[in-house]
Design a protein around this motif. Structure first.
Motif, PDB file in Angstrom:
ATOM      1  N   CYS A 127       0.842  -1.185   0.000  1.00 16.10           N
ATOM      2  CA  CYS A 127       0.000   0.000   0.000  1.00 16.10           C
ATOM      3  C   CYS A 127       0.880   1.239   0.000  1.00 16.10           C
ATOM      4  CB  CYS A 127      -0.957   0.031   1.182  1.00 16.10           C
ATOM      5  SG  CYS A 127      -0.182   0.253   2.782  1.00 16.10           S
ATOM      6  N   PHE A 128       0.329   2.296  -0.556  1.00 18.99           N
ATOM      7  CA  PHE A 128       0.927   3.614  -0.458  1.00 18.99           C
ATOM      8  C   PHE A 128       0.220   4.285   0.715  1.00 18.99           C
ATOM      9  CE2 PHE A 128       1.491   2.944  -5.154  1.00 18.99           C
ATOM     10  CZ  PHE A 128       2.872   2.823  -5.116  1.00 18.99           C
ATOM     11  N   SER A 129       0.768   4.134   1.897  1.00 20.26           N
ATOM     12  CA  SER A 129       0.149   4.654   3.108  1.00 20.26           C
ATOM     13  C   SER A 129       0.352   6.156   3.212  1.00 20.26           C
ATOM     14  CB  SER A 129       0.779   3.978   4.330  1.00 20.26           C
ATOM     15  OG  SER A 129       0.326   4.584   5.528  1.00 20.26           O
ATOM     16  N   SER A 130      -0.697   6.840   3.650  1.00 21.74           N
ATOM     17  CA  SER A 130      -0.523   8.240   4.032  1.00 21.74           C
ATOM     18  C   SER A 130       0.327   8.261   5.301  1.00 21.74           C
ATOM     19  CB  SER A 130      -1.872   8.909   4.276  1.00 21.74           C
ATOM     20  OG  SER A 130      -2.508   8.317   5.393  1.00 21.74           O
ATOM     21  N   LEU A 131       0.886   9.411   5.631  1.00 18.54           N
ATOM     22  CA  LEU A 131       1.724   9.513   6.823  1.00 18.54           C
ATOM     23  C   LEU A 131       0.958   9.132   8.101  1.00 18.54           C
ATOM     24  CD1 LEU A 131       3.695  12.768   5.944  1.00 18.54           C
ATOM     25  CD2 LEU A 131       4.321  10.384   5.482  1.00 18.54           C
ATOM     26  N   PRO A 132      -0.277   9.627   8.311  1.00 20.78           N
ATOM     27  CA  PRO A 132      -0.961   9.249   9.551  1.00 20.78           C
ATOM     28  C   PRO A 132      -1.440   7.801   9.597  1.00 20.78           C
ATOM     29  CG  PRO A 132      -2.363  10.672   8.230  1.00 20.78           C
ATOM     30  CD  PRO A 132      -1.011  10.647   7.578  1.00 20.78           C
ATOM     31  N   ALA A 133      -1.531   7.119   8.468  1.00 14.64           N
ATOM     32  CA  ALA A 133      -2.015   5.731   8.451  1.00 14.64           C
ATOM     33  C   ALA A 133      -0.897   4.704   8.652  1.00 14.64           C
ATOM     34  CB  ALA A 133      -2.740   5.443   7.145  1.00 14.64           C
ATOM     35  N   GLU A 134       0.345   5.131   8.681  1.00 12.21           N
ATOM     36  CA  GLU A 134       1.459   4.191   8.816  1.00 12.21           C
ATOM     37  C   GLU A 134       1.309   3.315  10.056  1.00 12.21           C
ATOM     38  OE1 GLU A 134       6.336   4.019   8.803  1.00 12.21           O
ATOM     39  OE2 GLU A 134       5.367   5.929   9.229  1.00 12.21           O
ATOM     40  N   ALA A 135       0.941   3.889  11.187  1.00 11.44           N
ATOM     41  CA  ALA A 135       0.821   3.109  12.430  1.00 11.44           C
ATOM     42  C   ALA A 135      -0.288   2.062  12.312  1.00 11.44           C
ATOM     43  CB  ALA A 135       0.556   4.037  13.613  1.00 11.44           C
ATOM     44  N   PHE A 136      -1.385   2.395  11.642  1.00  8.77           N
ATOM     45  CA  PHE A 136      -2.473   1.429  11.420  1.00  8.77           C
ATOM     46  C   PHE A 136      -1.950   0.215  10.664  1.00  8.77           C
ATOM     47  CE2 PHE A 136      -5.595  -0.129   8.286  1.00  8.77           C
ATOM     48  CZ  PHE A 136      -6.556  -0.650   9.140  1.00  8.77           C
ATOM     49  N   TYR A 137      -1.263   0.461   9.561  1.00 12.20           N
ATOM     50  CA  TYR A 137      -0.769  -0.653   8.755  1.00 12.20           C
ATOM     51  C   TYR A 137       0.297  -1.452   9.507  1.00 12.20           C
ATOM     52  CZ  TYR A 137      -3.530   1.121   4.920  1.00 12.20           C
ATOM     53  OH  TYR A 137      -4.587   1.515   4.147  1.00 12.20           O
ATOM     54  N   GLU A 138       1.153  -0.780  10.268  1.00 10.57           N
ATOM     55  CA  GLU A 138       2.151  -1.502  11.062  1.00 10.57           C
ATOM     56  C   GLU A 138       1.477  -2.451  12.054  1.00 10.57           C
ATOM     57  OE1 GLU A 138       4.661   1.464  12.876  1.00 10.57           O
ATOM     58  OE2 GLU A 138       6.063   1.422  11.183  1.00 10.57           O
ATOM     59  N   ARG A 139       0.387  -1.983  12.699  1.00 13.58           N
ATOM     60  CA  ARG A 139      -0.335  -2.839  13.657  1.00 13.58           C
ATOM     61  C   ARG A 139      -0.912  -4.076  12.986  1.00 13.58           C
ATOM     62  NH1 ARG A 139      -2.277   2.092  15.352  1.00 13.58           N
ATOM     63  NH2 ARG A 139      -4.340   1.767  14.435  1.00 13.58           N
ATOM     64  N   HIS A 140      -1.057  -4.014  11.664  1.00 18.85           N
ATOM     65  CA  HIS A 140      -1.658  -5.128  10.931  1.00 18.85           C
ATOM     66  C   HIS A 140      -0.632  -5.889  10.082  1.00 18.85           C
ATOM     67  CE1 HIS A 140      -5.152  -2.816  12.169  1.00 18.85           C
ATOM     68  NE2 HIS A 140      -5.740  -3.990  12.196  1.00 18.85           N
ATOM     69  N   GLY A 141       0.622  -5.833  10.499  1.00 21.64           N
ATOM     70  CA  GLY A 141       1.641  -6.676   9.898  1.00 21.64           C
ATOM     71  C   GLY A 141       2.339  -6.128   8.677  1.00 21.64           C
ATOM     72  N   PHE A 142       2.111  -4.866   8.342  1.00 24.09           N
ATOM     73  CA  PHE A 142       2.801  -4.254   7.208  1.00 24.09           C
ATOM     74  C   PHE A 142       4.124  -3.670   7.687  1.00 24.09           C
ATOM     75  CE2 PHE A 142      -1.391  -4.567   5.542  1.00 24.09           C
ATOM     76  CZ  PHE A 142      -1.311  -4.495   4.162  1.00 24.09           C
ATOM     77  N   ASP A 143       5.137  -3.788   6.848  1.00 24.64           N
ATOM     78  CA  ASP A 143       6.446  -3.205   7.131  1.00 24.64           C
ATOM     79  C   ASP A 143       6.693  -2.042   6.186  1.00 24.64           C
ATOM     80  OD1 ASP A 143       7.299  -5.132   9.107  1.00 24.64           O
ATOM     81  OD2 ASP A 143       7.535  -6.556   7.453  1.00 24.64           O
ATOM     82  N   ARG A 144       7.375  -1.036   6.694  1.00 26.49           N
ATOM     83  CA  ARG A 144       7.758   0.116   5.886  1.00 26.49           C
ATOM     84  C   ARG A 144       8.830  -0.329   4.897  1.00 26.49           C
ATOM     85  NH1 ARG A 144       9.884   6.039   6.458  1.00 26.49           N
ATOM     86  NH2 ARG A 144       8.027   6.548   7.650  1.00 26.49           N
ATOM     87  N   VAL A 145       8.614  -0.029   3.618  1.00 32.44           N
ATOM     88  CA  VAL A 145       9.611  -0.325   2.597  1.00 32.44           C
ATOM     89  C   VAL A 145      10.437   0.930   2.332  1.00 32.44           C
ATOM     90  CG1 VAL A 145       9.994  -1.066   0.205  1.00 32.44           C
ATOM     91  CG2 VAL A 145       8.178  -2.129   1.572  1.00 32.44           C
ATOM     92  N   GLN A 146       9.740   2.037   2.029  1.00 36.72           N
ATOM     93  CA  GLN A 146      10.443   3.292   1.783  1.00 36.72           C
ATOM     94  C   GLN A 146       9.456   4.449   1.672  1.00 36.72           C
ATOM     95  OE1 GLN A 146      12.406   2.614  -1.955  1.00 36.72           O
ATOM     96  NE2 GLN A 146      10.593   3.054  -3.155  1.00 36.72           N
TER      97      GLN A 146
END
Length: 168
Positions: A127-146
């Motif tokens: 996903c192309f996460s917005s800045l405020p949504a990063e924590a939501f995706y992290e809580r659901h097993g997504f890792d930051r790529v770049q």
């Protein structure tokens, strides 16, 4: 506190209600994370849901007491380019009614997307996460790529974060 929601496939007939919901959500969440000029230029493009996504059967609405309180979906095609990478899906256009944030609405929709993507043979979601949504995706097993810049239209750069979750 969780809210009881039913997750259903959204369709073209839901477009106005969904785009209105996305507008309320983003207007509530994005200020403070993005400069006002970025939002002024980016939001109009971000509020439109691609008709192909609405027709795909892969875009969902969350209903609580008969009202749409959340939405989101996934596609095989990469947003913006339409490119396809084998077994990679892309999370798209997530939003929650501002009064329903942090009650499990987004989590329920994302769980449906993950299940659906796995059934379709996807082994990873991005996903192309917005800045405020990063924590939501992290809580659901997504890792930051770049960090990335997503172009909205031909001339509106929008800072985002490419995130990825391996599906097992």
């Amino acid at each position: 506190m969780g809210v009881d929601v039913a997750i259903e496939v959204a369709g073209v007939e839901d477009r106005d209600a969904l785009e209105s919901l996305i507008g309320r959500c983003y207007a509530e969440v994005y200020p403070g994370w993005y400069e006002p000029d970025i939002l002024e230029n980016a939001l109009p493009a971000m509020l439109r849901i691609d008709t192909r996504l609405l027709e795909s059967g892969r875009y969902f609405k969350a209903l609580s007491d008969g009202r749409i309180v959340g939405c989101g979906g996934w596609s095989h095609a990469t947003p913006g380019t339409g490119d396809r990478v084998a077994a990679t899906g892309h999370v798209r256009h997530f939003a929650t009614e501002p009064g329903q944030m942090r009650t499990g609405v987004g989590s329920a929709i994302l769980a449906r997307c993950v299940e659906d993507a796995m059934e379709a043979g996807m082994t990873r979601l991005q996903c192309f996460s917005s800045l405020p949504a990063e924590a939501f995706y992290e809580r659901h097993g997504f890792d930051r790529v770049q960090e990335v810049t997503v172009m909205l239209g031909e001339s509106t750069p929008f800072p985002a974060i490419l995130m990825q979750r391996v599906l097992v």
